[in-house]
Write an enzyme that holds these catalytic residues in place. Structure first.
Site, PDB file in Angstrom:
ATOM      1  CG  ASP A  74      -2.103   1.000   1.005  1.00 21.54           C
ATOM      2  OD1 ASP A  74      -2.112   1.700  -0.034  1.00 21.54           O
ATOM      3  OD2 ASP A  74      -2.971   1.091   1.881  1.00 21.54           O
ATOM      4  CB  CYS A  77      -0.817   3.466   3.372  1.00 17.84           C
ATOM      5  SG  CYS A  77      -2.178   3.263   4.528  1.00 17.84           S
ATOM      6  CD  GLU A 166     -11.759   7.252  13.626  1.00 19.98           C
ATOM      7  OE1 GLU A 166     -11.805   6.086  14.057  1.00 19.98           O
ATOM      8  OE2 GLU A 166     -10.988   8.117  14.103  1.00 19.98           O
ATOM      9  N   PRO A 302      -3.044   7.489  14.947  1.00 20.66           N
ATOM     10  CG  PRO A 302      -3.785   6.108  13.208  1.00 20.66           C
ATOM     11  CD  PRO A 302      -2.653   7.022  13.606  1.00 20.66           C
ATOM     12  CG  HIS A 326       1.756   3.503  11.236  1.00 21.62           C
ATOM     13  ND1 HIS A 326       2.095   2.544  12.165  1.00 21.62           N
ATOM     14  CD2 HIS A 326       0.942   2.864  10.353  1.00 21.62           C
ATOM     15  CE1 HIS A 326       1.524   1.394  11.852  1.00 21.62           C
ATOM     16  NE2 HIS A 326       0.820   1.554  10.761  1.00 21.62           N
ATOM     17  N   GLY A 327       0.760   4.687  14.443  1.00 20.06           N
ATOM     18  CA  GLY A 327      -0.489   4.307  15.087  1.00 20.06           C
ATOM     19  C   GLY A 327      -0.219   3.510  16.341  1.00 20.06           C
ATOM     20  CB  ALA A 328      -2.474   1.699  18.609  1.00 16.19           C
ATOM     21  CE  LYS A 396     -11.747   0.446  11.488  1.00 16.10           C
ATOM     22  NZ  LYS A 396     -10.295   0.430  11.266  1.00 16.10           N
TER      23      LYS A 396
END
Length: 397
Positions: A74, A77, A166, A302, A326-328, A396
């Site tokens: 991806d 992304c 979101e 995020p 880049h996130g959790a 989603k």
């Protein structure tokens, strides 16, 4: 925390997390990357976890080489976010209509627009460079040229997996719009084409992992990959920009009385390659599941579909190649999440969020991810928090 350094064959592995908390498969991937002859540095973010080829949550700095599987399929992304003039007081008690309108405006999953979106009709969308971008499609790999029509119709679509749109509120009561997506199928096909090319090259035959096959500077294969890579990264950025414009249009219509306005967008790739200079060397820095966090750079980190996200500003830590998470980050695979959790668990963990709560998204349940607060805390020397967001609507793929 600051980083922990563990030995690697060619370079030390700098980890912004406790190595003991990282699964053995991911640690082995990191050790494998550290054996590459071209590597000049490897930084590991607190959301690290096992990935295809290279570890998700890793920053790989190489001189004169790039690994297409480390970039991932991806290409480009990333995330976009914008603060609005709306407040929580403007939001209706029932947010199902807003979610429905977003899903009507932005195709999700494998969906695409019936006709390519005309950016000239989107309020405030900057069309400069649009025609030139599409003309350059003629220069990408022959194997995907027949996908031109599909690439056009998928521009401005969400995709599936962990991609989302979101509506969020911050701790001051302001409403934000946020989304996560990439280069859709065209980026995936370009990536797979070049990964296949790289794996057949003679210099890659002795590597410890065939997924770490690289292209080397000043070769036709590297030139072709860089051309397609940067085009796909641009596609991903345009894709997010189109979706954000479509999302803003929904908000304008749904909150007509409030006359919403929007602050400048924050946009950041987290699967990409950049040309950067460190220690007097020009390097190709691959961030796979990591954002650029140079001094003053805004970024988005995020959590999951029920826990919220953070807007951050980079501190410019060169030990991490000016990067952050880049996130959790996942703490279990999608299949493991499906085995562990039920739709009832999903309903419980997403209480208060207008979103899908069916079996099709159980693999995205908050419990499948690391605690976002912990991930943020582990990178206090990489970023500072600007805003904490909590989603009220989550669409989603």
């Amino acid at each position: 925390m600051s980083y922990v350094e563990i030995p690697g064959a060619k370079v030390p592995i700098r980890m912004w997390t406790d190595p003991a908390s990282v699964e053995e498969g991911a640690l082995q991937q990191l050790r494998n990357v550290a054996t590459l002859p071209w590597i000049k540095g490897l930084a590991v973010m607190p959301d690290v976890h096992y990935g295809k080829g290279a570890t998700v949550g890793s920053v790989i700095a190489m001189r004169g080489a790039v690994c297409p599987a480390a970039v991932g399929v991806d290409i480009g992304c990333g995330m976009s976010a914008v603060k609005t003039s709306l407040t929580v007081n403007d939001l209706p008690g029932d947010l199902s209509r807003l979610r429905s309108k977003i899903e009507q405006a932005i195709p999700v999953g494998r969906g695409m627009h019936d006709d390519p979106v005309d950016p000239g009709r989107l309020h405030g969308f900057a069309t400069a460079g649009w025609e030139d971008f599409w003309e350059r499609f003629d220069g990408v790999a022959d194997s995907v040229k027949f996908r031109h029509e599909r690439a056009g119709k998928q521009m401005g679509t969400l995709g599936s997996g962990n991609h989302f749109v979101e509506v969020c509120t911050d701790t001051t009561g302001s409403v934000w719009l946020m989304l996560h997506s990439g280069s859709r199928n065209i980026g995936k096909e370009l990536a797979e084409h070049h990964i296949g090319v790289a794996q057949k090259l003679p210099h890659n035959q002795g590597l410890v992992d065939r997924d770490l096959a690289v292209f080397i500077a000043d070769t036709p294969q590297m030139a072709a990959y860089r051309n397609d890579l940067f085009w796909a990264q641009e596609y991903a950025k345009y894709n997010r920009s189109i979706m954000m414009a479509l999302l803003k249009d929904v908000v304008r219509k749904e909150f007509k009385k409030a006359k919403p306005t929007f602050e400048p967008e924050i946009s950041a790739h987290h699967n990409y390659v950049a040309e950067e200079r460190y220690d007097g060397m020009d390097l190709l820095v691959t961030r796979k599941g990591a954002i650029r966090a140079g001094s003053g750079d805004y970024g988005i980190i995020p959590g999951s579909m029920g826990t919220g996200s953070y807007i951050v500003k980079g501190l410019g830590n060169e030990k991490a190649f000016n990067s952050a998470s880049h996130g959790a980050g996942r703490r279990m695979s999608r299949n493991a999440a499906k085995r562990r959790f039920s739709t009832k668990d999903l309903e419980e963990q997403t209480r208060g969020v207008e979103c899908r709560k069916d079996s099709g998204v159980v693999d995205e349940i908050p419990g499948a991810y690391k605690p976002i607060e912990q991930v943020i805390d582990q990178q206090r020397d990489l970023v500072e928090v600007v805003a904490k967001l909590k989603q009220v609507v989550c669409v989603k793929g």
